[in-house]
Design a protein around this motif. Sequence first.
Motif, PDB file in Angstrom:
ATOM      1  N   ILE A  57       0.862  -1.187   0.000  1.00  0.00           N
ATOM      2  CA  ILE A  57       0.000   0.000   0.000  1.00  0.00           C
ATOM      3  C   ILE A  57       0.894   1.231   0.000  1.00  0.00           C
ATOM      4  N   ALA A  78      -3.505   4.494  -1.990  1.00  0.00           N
ATOM      5  CA  ALA A  78      -4.539   4.903  -1.035  1.00  0.00           C
ATOM      6  C   ALA A  78      -5.254   6.177  -1.460  1.00  0.00           C
ATOM      7  N   PRO A  82      -9.026   4.559  -1.319  1.00  0.00           N
ATOM      8  CA  PRO A  82      -8.907   4.715   0.143  1.00  0.00           C
ATOM      9  C   PRO A  82      -9.651   3.654   0.935  1.00  0.00           C
ATOM     10  N   ALA A  85      -7.741   0.322   0.708  1.00  0.00           N
ATOM     11  CA  ALA A  85      -6.529   0.392   1.529  1.00  0.00           C
ATOM     12  C   ALA A  85      -6.864   0.250   3.007  1.00  0.00           C
ATOM     13  N   LEU A 109      -2.054   8.247   5.144  1.00  0.00           N
ATOM     14  CA  LEU A 109      -2.179   6.973   5.845  1.00  0.00           C
ATOM     15  C   LEU A 109      -1.737   7.045   7.303  1.00  0.00           C
TER      16      LEU A 109
END
Length: 342
Positions: A57, A78, A82, A85, A109
């Motif tokens: 990721i 991501a 999103p 992820a 993140l």
Amino acid sequence: MISRTISEESIKKAKVLIDRAERIVTVCHTAPDGDAIGSSLAAVHVLGALGKECRAIVPDAYNANLAKLPGAKEIVDATRYPDFAARLFDQADLVICLDFNEPRRTGRLEKTLRDCKAPKILIDHHLHPDIEADVIISHPEMAATAYLLFRFICRLELFNFINKPAAECILAGMMTDTGNFSYNCADPDLYIVVAELLRKGADKDALYKQLFNTLSENSMRLNAYAVYEKMEVFPDEGAALIVLSREELNRFHYVKGDTEALVNRPLAIPGVVYSAFLREETDMVKVSMRSTGDFPVNVLCKEHFGGGGHLNAAGGEFYGTLEEAAGLFRSLLKENKEKYIK
């Protein structure tokens, strides 16, 4: 035989976590470079060969010249996905953090990483790690995280699980974080590892062309314009500066990665010890710096541009106008000469 740098305690703890895990995710820093992507993909290949379900990721997009690395199509961005992820983090029973020293370096993140309950292993070569992880393998003296990852894999007795795709990804990370072995690469063990990766089938010549010698027409024109029209050289202070506005980038149809090596160009000028490249983004100014010898661009980026990195290669971000960022850099020239240039 290469030296045994990673502690036995760290190896034992990491082995237990990996053996127990079924679903593993890797995560790296924002604006992933070749070391971040190469390390992530290499970990996925090796752990996949070990029978683990592993996904890489990334916080946001990466340079186009990395997209042909083996397995890159399976990377989860991501920014674009999103929810997916977040779901992968929720389902993971191990997170491997690669090529960053603190959660904020993962951008969007950061909260997801902090909230994730799965055990974490950090493998990184940046100074001063500041992260809650079950195992922290931090060696700033290493040329690249990919190089450290290779040593980690070997210490886990997983050398035989390094296939050709994994070898190519590790070598890509090592090449990009050393400027194709032109800086931060005096460690003799580094070349022992290169030899092992070549024996595994990695094609260094093809990687060099892909990573360093493939440019679009627009990219070539943009770089030529930047050097001819925008490069400022300060011979008395041993410095150089290139500044590109959003308008100028758009004029040449800029895409991520088009200016990847631009900051290095002024270092070819005799007497230029360090170089800065300021690129205007929509909400901030991206700062990249490179240097030769003992000039610490990581200190400059940390103290003045909210970033950090390595002695000869660092970066940061400036939240203000492009003119203010350039003005700040110029205002530091005399001080930098007095402090760092003998």
